[in-house]
Design an enzyme around this catalytic site. Structure first.
Site, PDB file in Angstrom:
ATOM      1  N   ASN A  30       0.874  -1.178   0.000  1.00  0.00           N
ATOM      2  CA  ASN A  30       0.000   0.000   0.000  1.00  0.00           C
ATOM      3  C   ASN A  30       0.909   1.226   0.000  1.00  0.00           C
ATOM      4  O   ASN A  30       1.476   1.578   1.024  1.00  0.00           O
ATOM      5  CB  ASN A  30      -0.891  -0.036   1.256  1.00  0.00           C
TER       6      ASN A  30
ATOM      7  N   LYS B  63       0.086   4.242  -0.347  1.00  0.00           N
ATOM      8  CA  LYS B  63      -0.570   5.446   0.197  1.00  0.00           C
ATOM      9  C   LYS B  63      -0.332   6.633  -0.761  1.00  0.00           C
ATOM     10  O   LYS B  63      -0.353   6.437  -1.964  1.00  0.00           O
ATOM     11  CB  LYS B  63      -0.085   5.716   1.626  1.00  0.00           C
TER      12      LYS B  63
ATOM     13  N   HIS C 166      -9.720   1.455   4.870  1.00  0.00           N
ATOM     14  CA  HIS C 166      -8.431   1.624   5.556  1.00  0.00           C
ATOM     15  C   HIS C 166      -8.591   2.597   6.723  1.00  0.00           C
ATOM     16  O   HIS C 166      -9.329   3.581   6.624  1.00  0.00           O
ATOM     17  CB  HIS C 166      -7.371   2.143   4.568  1.00  0.00           C
TER      18      HIS C 166
ATOM     19  N   GLU D  90      -6.787   4.930   7.805  1.00  0.00           N
ATOM     20  CA  GLU D  90      -6.476   6.339   7.525  1.00  0.00           C
ATOM     21  C   GLU D  90      -7.663   7.037   6.854  1.00  0.00           C
ATOM     22  O   GLU D  90      -7.895   8.228   7.064  1.00  0.00           O
ATOM     23  CB  GLU D  90      -5.207   6.431   6.658  1.00  0.00           C
TER      24      GLU D  90
ATOM     25  N   GLU E  11      -5.753  -4.842  10.638  1.00  0.00           N
ATOM     26  CA  GLU E  11      -4.780  -3.758  10.815  1.00  0.00           C
ATOM     27  C   GLU E  11      -5.087  -2.999  12.103  1.00  0.00           C
ATOM     28  O   GLU E  11      -5.901  -2.058  12.086  1.00  0.00           O
ATOM     29  CB  GLU E  11      -4.857  -2.782   9.632  1.00  0.00           C
TER      30      GLU E  11
ATOM     31  N   GLY F  37       1.992   2.284  10.828  1.00  0.00           N
ATOM     32  CA  GLY F  37       2.995   3.342  10.755  1.00  0.00           C
ATOM     33  C   GLY F  37       3.661   3.665  12.076  1.00  0.00           C
ATOM     34  O   GLY F  37       4.313   4.687  12.214  1.00  0.00           O
TER      35      GLY F  37
ATOM     36  N   SER G  48       3.054  -1.891  10.354  1.00  0.00           N
ATOM     37  CA  SER G  48       4.491  -1.946  10.665  1.00  0.00           C
ATOM     38  C   SER G  48       5.161  -3.272  10.294  1.00  0.00           C
ATOM     39  O   SER G  48       6.030  -3.763  11.017  1.00  0.00           O
ATOM     40  CB  SER G  48       4.727  -1.631  12.149  1.00  0.00           C
TER      41      SER G  48
HETATM   42  P1  PGA Z   1       2.557   0.460   7.641  1.00  0.00           P
HETATM   43  O1  PGA Z   1       1.113   0.640   6.970  1.00  0.00           O
HETATM   44  O2  PGA Z   1       3.106  -0.861   7.123  1.00  0.00           O
HETATM   45  O3  PGA Z   1       3.354   1.629   7.204  1.00  0.00           O
HETATM   46  O4  PGA Z   1       2.345   0.400   9.110  1.00  0.00           O
HETATM   47  C1  PGA Z   1       0.267  -0.437   6.774  1.00  0.00           C
HETATM   48  C2  PGA Z   1      -1.020   0.019   6.165  1.00  0.00           C
HETATM   49  O5  PGA Z   1      -1.476   1.122   6.483  1.00  0.00           O
HETATM   50  O6  PGA Z   1      -1.622  -0.671   5.333  1.00  0.00           O
END
Ligand code: PGA
Length: 258
Positions: free
Chosen positions: A13, A15, A99, A101, A172, A178, A219
């Site tokens: 992903n 983003k 997601h 976010e 998640e 993140g 992460s």
């Molecule tokens: P990250 O993001 O691996 O940077 O923690 C995962 C995600 O948001 O899908």
């Protein structure tokens, strides 16, 4: 080995990265070169990049193309939105739905997620439904309830036959995305089993539950990736930050090549 049942999904992903098409091409080509050399049939690699770049990439290559979001209508007066139909026509196969976010910054609710799930399937894309609890919810002991509710509301009104062979669910935890920290493999395993239980009960179908790949995201790195799948019984990973660096992302994929 049952090729479909044992398939491992590694989904990148990106983003809102990178800023230029040139950089996107460099990243993607580097990944794809390595994936061409090594990939066995047991792995499906997907990259979800910003919409604006997607049509510049070969949708029939070794890396499948995914979107990070869709809108729930097919077309019309919906300024700024993109439909699953449009994405399928440029070769997209998967879409991330719900997601954390988007839930956080764009106010996406479970009801919107449900509309997007329906539109995603109707448009011929495979949804990667994201669910997960916040740190406060986990501390309160509410993680299970939160996840059950998110899964059930996302799937409301969707029939088993519409989902068969299409649905993927990514666990998640919001606090791990993140953040440089991950839950224990025991916790990941128990959420994986919980999600299977919810699907089995919701549809009265153990078969559907067994055949729905559950992924972990938050992460993930080349260091922790193997245990997060091998010790949990999950079927793959949704990778954010670590998917932006070709070598790191390929390092993750390599751990699963048989
Ligand atoms: P990250 O993001 O691996 O940077 O923690 C995962 C995600 O948001 O899908």
């Amino acid at each position: 080995m049952n090729p479909e049942k044992d398939k491992i999904y590694i989904v990148g992903n990106w983003k809102m990265n990178p800023v230029s098409l040139d950089d996107a091409e460099t990243m993607f080509d580097e990944m794809e070169n390595d994936v061409y050399k090594m990939q066995g049939d047991n792995i499906e690699v997907v990259v979800c990049m910003p919409y604006v770049f997607i049509s510049d990439f070969d949708s029939d290559g070794k890396i499948k193309l995914g979107a990070q979001n869709i809108f729930w209508e097919k077309q019309g007066a919906y300024t700024g939105e993109i439909s699953s139909e449009m994405l399928r026509k440029i070769g997209v196969k998967y879409a991330i739905i719900g997601h954390s976010e988007r839930r956080k910054y764009l106010g996406e609710t479970d009801e919107m997620v449900n509309l997007k799930m329906k539109a995603c399937l109707a448009g011929g894309l495979k949804p990667i439904l994201c669910v997960g609890e916040t740190l406060e919810e986990r501390k309160r002991g509410d993680a299970g309830e939160i996840i059950i509710g998110q899964v059930e509301r996302a799937l409301a009104g969707i029939s088993e036959s519409d989902l068969r062979g299409k649905l993927l669910i990514a666990y998640e935890p919001v606090w791990a995305v993140g953040a440089g920290m991950t839950p224990s493999t025991d916790d990941v395993m128990s959420v994986g089993l919980l999600i299977k239980k919810v699907i089995s009960k919701f549809y009265g179908s153990r078969e559907l539950a067994e055949n729905t790949p559950v992924l972990y995201g938050g992460s993930v790195s080349s260091q922790n990736c193997f245990d997060l799948v091998d010790k949990t019984g999950l079927r793959g990973l949704l990778v954010g930050g670590a998917s932006l660096e070709a070598r790191e992302f390929v390092g993750i994929i390599k751990k699963f090549v048989k």
